[in-house]
Design a protein around this motif. Structure first.
Motif, PDB file in Angstrom:
ATOM      1  N   ILE A   1       0.742  -1.230   0.142  1.00  0.00           N
ATOM      2  CA  ILE A   1      -0.160   0.066  -0.094  1.00  0.00           C
ATOM      3  C   ILE A   1       0.922   1.190   0.097  1.00  0.00           C
ATOM      4  O   ILE A   1       1.753   1.383   0.777  1.00  0.00           O
ATOM      5  CB  ILE A   1      -0.935   0.037   1.099  1.00  0.00           C
ATOM      6  N   THR A   2       0.507   2.133  -0.989  1.00  0.00           N
ATOM      7  CA  THR A   2       1.433   3.293  -1.040  1.00  0.00           C
ATOM      8  C   THR A   2       0.478   4.548  -1.047  1.00  0.00           C
ATOM      9  O   THR A   2      -0.620   4.527  -1.322  1.00  0.00           O
ATOM     10  CB  THR A   2       2.141   3.178  -2.508  1.00  0.00           C
ATOM     11  N   PRO A   3       1.068   5.797  -0.762  1.00  0.00           N
ATOM     12  CA  PRO A   3       0.371   6.862  -0.731  1.00  0.00           C
ATOM     13  C   PRO A   3      -0.195   7.131  -2.362  1.00  0.00           C
ATOM     14  O   PRO A   3       0.511   7.019  -3.138  1.00  0.00           O
ATOM     15  CB  PRO A   3       1.162   7.988  -0.234  1.00  0.00           C
ATOM     16  N   ALA A   4      -1.306   7.656  -2.240  1.00  0.00           N
ATOM     17  CA  ALA A   4      -1.944   7.813  -3.739  1.00  0.00           C
ATOM     18  C   ALA A   4      -1.328   9.243  -4.240  1.00  0.00           C
ATOM     19  O   ALA A   4      -0.902  10.119  -3.669  1.00  0.00           O
ATOM     20  CB  ALA A   4      -3.445   7.922  -3.800  1.00  0.00           C
ATOM     21  N   ASP A   5      -1.330   9.470  -5.608  1.00  0.00           N
ATOM     22  CA  ASP A   5      -0.871  10.415  -6.345  1.00  0.00           C
ATOM     23  C   ASP A   5      -1.818  11.746  -6.180  1.00  0.00           C
ATOM     24  O   ASP A   5      -3.166  11.798  -6.446  1.00  0.00           O
ATOM     25  CB  ASP A   5      -0.745  10.222  -7.785  1.00  0.00           C
ATOM     26  N   CYS A   6      -1.329  12.846  -5.431  1.00  0.00           N
ATOM     27  CA  CYS A   6      -1.942  13.968  -5.031  1.00  0.00           C
ATOM     28  C   CYS A   6      -2.705  14.629  -6.251  1.00  0.00           C
ATOM     29  O   CYS A   6      -3.789  15.208  -6.100  1.00  0.00           O
ATOM     30  CB  CYS A   6      -1.239  14.959  -4.156  1.00  0.00           C
ATOM     31  N   ASN A   7      -1.995  14.575  -7.657  1.00  0.00           N
ATOM     32  CA  ASN A   7      -2.750  15.140  -8.713  1.00  0.00           C
ATOM     33  C   ASN A   7      -4.002  14.654  -9.093  1.00  0.00           C
ATOM     34  O   ASN A   7      -4.521  15.224  -9.927  1.00  0.00           O
ATOM     35  CB  ASN A   7      -1.302  15.397  -9.742  1.00  0.00           C
ATOM     36  N   SER A   8      -3.998  13.290  -8.882  1.00  0.00           N
ATOM     37  CA  SER A   8      -5.103  12.723  -9.626  1.00  0.00           C
ATOM     38  C   SER A   8      -6.150  12.225  -8.618  1.00  0.00           C
ATOM     39  O   SER A   8      -7.293  11.848  -9.083  1.00  0.00           O
ATOM     40  CB  SER A   8      -4.544  11.487 -10.484  1.00  0.00           C
ATOM     41  N   ILE A   9      -5.900  12.203  -7.300  1.00  0.00           N
ATOM     42  CA  ILE A   9      -6.922  11.655  -6.491  1.00  0.00           C
ATOM     43  C   ILE A   9      -8.029  12.269  -6.231  1.00  0.00           C
ATOM     44  O   ILE A   9      -9.173  11.744  -5.925  1.00  0.00           O
ATOM     45  CB  ILE A   9      -6.032  11.528  -4.985  1.00  0.00           C
ATOM     46  N   GLU A  10      -8.264  13.623  -6.619  1.00  0.00           N
ATOM     47  CA  GLU A  10      -9.349  14.485  -6.063  1.00  0.00           C
ATOM     48  C   GLU A  10     -10.358  13.794  -6.988  1.00  0.00           C
ATOM     49  O   GLU A  10     -11.840  13.695  -6.726  1.00  0.00           O
ATOM     50  CB  GLU A  10      -9.301  15.831  -6.450  1.00  0.00           C
ATOM     51  N   THR A  11     -10.132  13.394  -8.561  1.00  0.00           N
ATOM     52  CA  THR A  11     -11.166  12.885  -9.354  1.00  0.00           C
ATOM     53  C   THR A  11     -11.670  11.543  -8.852  1.00  0.00           C
ATOM     54  O   THR A  11     -13.271  11.233  -8.892  1.00  0.00           O
ATOM     55  CB  THR A  11     -10.701  12.665 -10.859  1.00  0.00           C
ATOM     56  N   ASP A  12     -10.606  10.822  -8.252  1.00  0.00           N
ATOM     57  CA  ASP A  12     -11.101   9.425  -7.827  1.00  0.00           C
ATOM     58  C   ASP A  12     -12.346   9.391  -6.504  1.00  0.00           C
ATOM     59  O   ASP A  12     -12.842   8.688  -6.234  1.00  0.00           O
ATOM     60  CB  ASP A  12     -10.038   8.583  -7.491  1.00  0.00           C
ATOM     61  N   ALA A  13     -11.547  10.475  -5.796  1.00  0.00           N
ATOM     62  CA  ALA A  13     -12.439  10.546  -4.481  1.00  0.00           C
ATOM     63  C   ALA A  13     -13.984  11.190  -4.734  1.00  0.00           C
ATOM     64  O   ALA A  13     -14.808  10.513  -4.130  1.00  0.00           O
ATOM     65  CB  ALA A  13     -11.700  11.779  -3.664  1.00  0.00           C
ATOM     66  N   GLY A  14     -14.050  12.080  -5.882  1.00  0.00           N
ATOM     67  CA  GLY A  14     -15.318  12.456  -6.345  1.00  0.00           C
ATOM     68  C   GLY A  14     -15.991  11.106  -6.701  1.00  0.00           C
ATOM     69  O   GLY A  14     -17.413  11.079  -6.459  1.00  0.00           O
ATOM     70  N   VAL A  15     -15.398  10.116  -7.555  1.00  0.00           N
ATOM     71  CA  VAL A  15     -16.254   9.092  -7.888  1.00  0.00           C
ATOM     72  C   VAL A  15     -16.487   8.292  -6.967  1.00  0.00           C
ATOM     73  O   VAL A  15     -17.762   7.626  -6.696  1.00  0.00           O
ATOM     74  CB  VAL A  15     -15.233   8.344  -8.881  1.00  0.00           C
ATOM     75  N   ALA A  16     -15.638   8.061  -5.980  1.00  0.00           N
ATOM     76  CA  ALA A  16     -15.789   7.287  -4.603  1.00  0.00           C
ATOM     77  C   ALA A  16     -17.156   7.867  -3.914  1.00  0.00           C
ATOM     78  O   ALA A  16     -18.016   7.091  -3.440  1.00  0.00           O
ATOM     79  CB  ALA A  16     -14.768   7.112  -3.651  1.00  0.00           C
ATOM     80  N   LEU A  17     -17.045   9.178  -3.710  1.00  0.00           N
ATOM     81  CA  LEU A  17     -18.336   9.700  -2.835  1.00  0.00           C
ATOM     82  C   LEU A  17     -19.388   9.585  -3.785  1.00  0.00           C
ATOM     83  O   LEU A  17     -20.445   9.462  -3.151  1.00  0.00           O
ATOM     84  CB  LEU A  17     -18.207  11.266  -2.946  1.00  0.00           C
ATOM     85  N   ASP A  18     -19.706   9.612  -5.172  1.00  0.00           N
ATOM     86  CA  ASP A  18     -20.704   9.131  -5.892  1.00  0.00           C
ATOM     87  C   ASP A  18     -21.110   7.970  -5.560  1.00  0.00           C
ATOM     88  O   ASP A  18     -22.574   7.694  -5.311  1.00  0.00           O
ATOM     89  CB  ASP A  18     -20.419   9.436  -7.293  1.00  0.00           C
ATOM     90  N   LEU A  19     -20.240   6.994  -5.347  1.00  0.00           N
ATOM     91  CA  LEU A  19     -20.631   5.659  -5.084  1.00  0.00           C
ATOM     92  C   LEU A  19     -21.337   5.355  -3.875  1.00  0.00           C
ATOM     93  O   LEU A  19     -22.218   4.951  -3.603  1.00  0.00           O
ATOM     94  CB  LEU A  19     -19.529   4.566  -5.255  1.00  0.00           C
ATOM     95  N   VAL A  20     -20.907   6.052  -2.921  1.00  0.00           N
ATOM     96  CA  VAL A  20     -21.359   6.221  -1.286  1.00  0.00           C
ATOM     97  C   VAL A  20     -22.980   6.809  -1.426  1.00  0.00           C
ATOM     98  O   VAL A  20     -23.636   6.345  -0.812  1.00  0.00           O
ATOM     99  CB  VAL A  20     -20.506   6.996  -0.364  1.00  0.00           C
ATOM    100  N   ASN A  21     -22.980   7.890  -2.061  1.00  0.00           N
ATOM    101  CA  ASN A  21     -24.322   8.554  -2.263  1.00  0.00           C
ATOM    102  C   ASN A  21     -25.135   7.729  -2.609  1.00  0.00           C
ATOM    103  O   ASN A  21     -26.380   7.691  -2.441  1.00  0.00           O
ATOM    104  CB  ASN A  21     -24.118   9.961  -2.932  1.00  0.00           C
ATOM    105  N   ARG A  22     -24.830   7.029  -3.770  1.00  0.00           N
ATOM    106  CA  ARG A  22     -25.781   6.126  -4.329  1.00  0.00           C
ATOM    107  C   ARG A  22     -26.347   5.104  -3.542  1.00  0.00           C
ATOM    108  O   ARG A  22     -27.505   4.259  -3.742  1.00  0.00           O
ATOM    109  CB  ARG A  22     -25.256   5.590  -5.680  1.00  0.00           C
ATOM    110  N   HIS A  23     -25.411   4.487  -2.733  1.00  0.00           N
ATOM    111  CA  HIS A  23     -25.566   3.391  -1.807  1.00  0.00           C
ATOM    112  C   HIS A  23     -26.636   3.872  -0.674  1.00  0.00           C
ATOM    113  O   HIS A  23     -27.305   2.887  -0.244  1.00  0.00           O
ATOM    114  CB  HIS A  23     -24.440   2.817  -1.312  1.00  0.00           C
ATOM    115  N   ARG A  24     -26.473   5.033  -0.393  1.00  0.00           N
ATOM    116  CA  ARG A  24     -27.084   5.475   0.949  1.00  0.00           C
ATOM    117  C   ARG A  24     -28.557   5.428   0.690  1.00  0.00           C
ATOM    118  O   ARG A  24     -29.225   5.901  -0.446  1.00  0.00           O
ATOM    119  CB  ARG A  24     -26.673   6.746   1.208  1.00  0.00           C
ATOM    120  N   ARG A  25     -29.556   5.428   1.764  1.00  0.00           N
ATOM    121  CA  ARG A  25     -30.999   5.721   1.566  1.00  0.00           C
ATOM    122  C   ARG A  25     -31.652   6.783   2.305  1.00  0.00           C
ATOM    123  O   ARG A  25     -32.972   6.791   1.962  1.00  0.00           O
ATOM    124  CB  ARG A  25     -31.779   4.236   1.789  1.00  0.00           C
TER     125      ARG A  25
END
Length: 163
Positions: free
Chosen positions: A1-25
């Motif tokens: 496990i390594t630290p993620a690339d700071c330049n590209s992680i915000e896009t991935d974080a936004g996608v992850a948050l989308d997935l969480v919001n879709r899962h919540r009821r």
């Protein structure tokens, strides 16, 4: 496990948050405040992301299914903030991230941080009770009887009460 690339992680974080919001009821759509921590595990044909995101509740109910970037943040009543720990899995061949797991904890923003000193009215969030649901049902019953709608509406859940 390594630290993620700071330049590209915000896009991935936004996608992850989308997935969480879709899962919540229930509740309100979470918006991304900042990426607090991000690590990744590179496997042969896939990536596992371990994210810690600081989030704010938006004004959009989760059932609206709106994207968090299109939702507003309240400046007139208390909102909740918190942190979500999220694990996503992405197969590089399919290029579609999947939510492996998440845990979000929220707390109300302290009232003194939200208080509007120049506002003529002070707003306060109240705990939702059965009485509030009854009031909402009566109001909706009146709305249904006075309107020329082809469908009637019913109260499913009272999310927030502001005084």
């Amino acid at each position: 496990i390594t630290p993620a690339d700071c330049n590209s992680i915000e896009t991935d974080a936004g996608v992850a948050l989308d997935l969480v919001n879709r899962h919540r009821r229930d509740g309100y759509v979470f918006g991304l405040f900042r990426v607090a921590d991000a690590h990744e595990l590179q496997l042969e044909n896939s990536t596992v992301l371990y994210l810690t995101l600081d989030v704010l509740e938006t004004e959009c109910p989760i059932l609206s299914r709106r994207h968090w970037e299109s939702c507003e943040y309240s400046d007139t009543y208390p909102m909740d903030f918190g942190q979500c720990k999220i694990i996503t899995y992405t197969n590089h061949l399919l290029k579609k991230p999947q939510l492996y797991g998440f845990n979000c904890t929220l707390s109300p923003v302290p009232p003194d941080l939200v208080e509007c000193k120049d506002c003529p009215v002070k707003l306060e969030a109240l705990e939702v009770t059965e009485q509030h649901k009854d009031i909402a049902e009566k109001a909706l019953k009146k709305f249904n009887s006075e309107g020329n709608h082809t469908n009637n509406f019913a109260v499913d859940k009272v999310e927030r009460v502001i005084k």
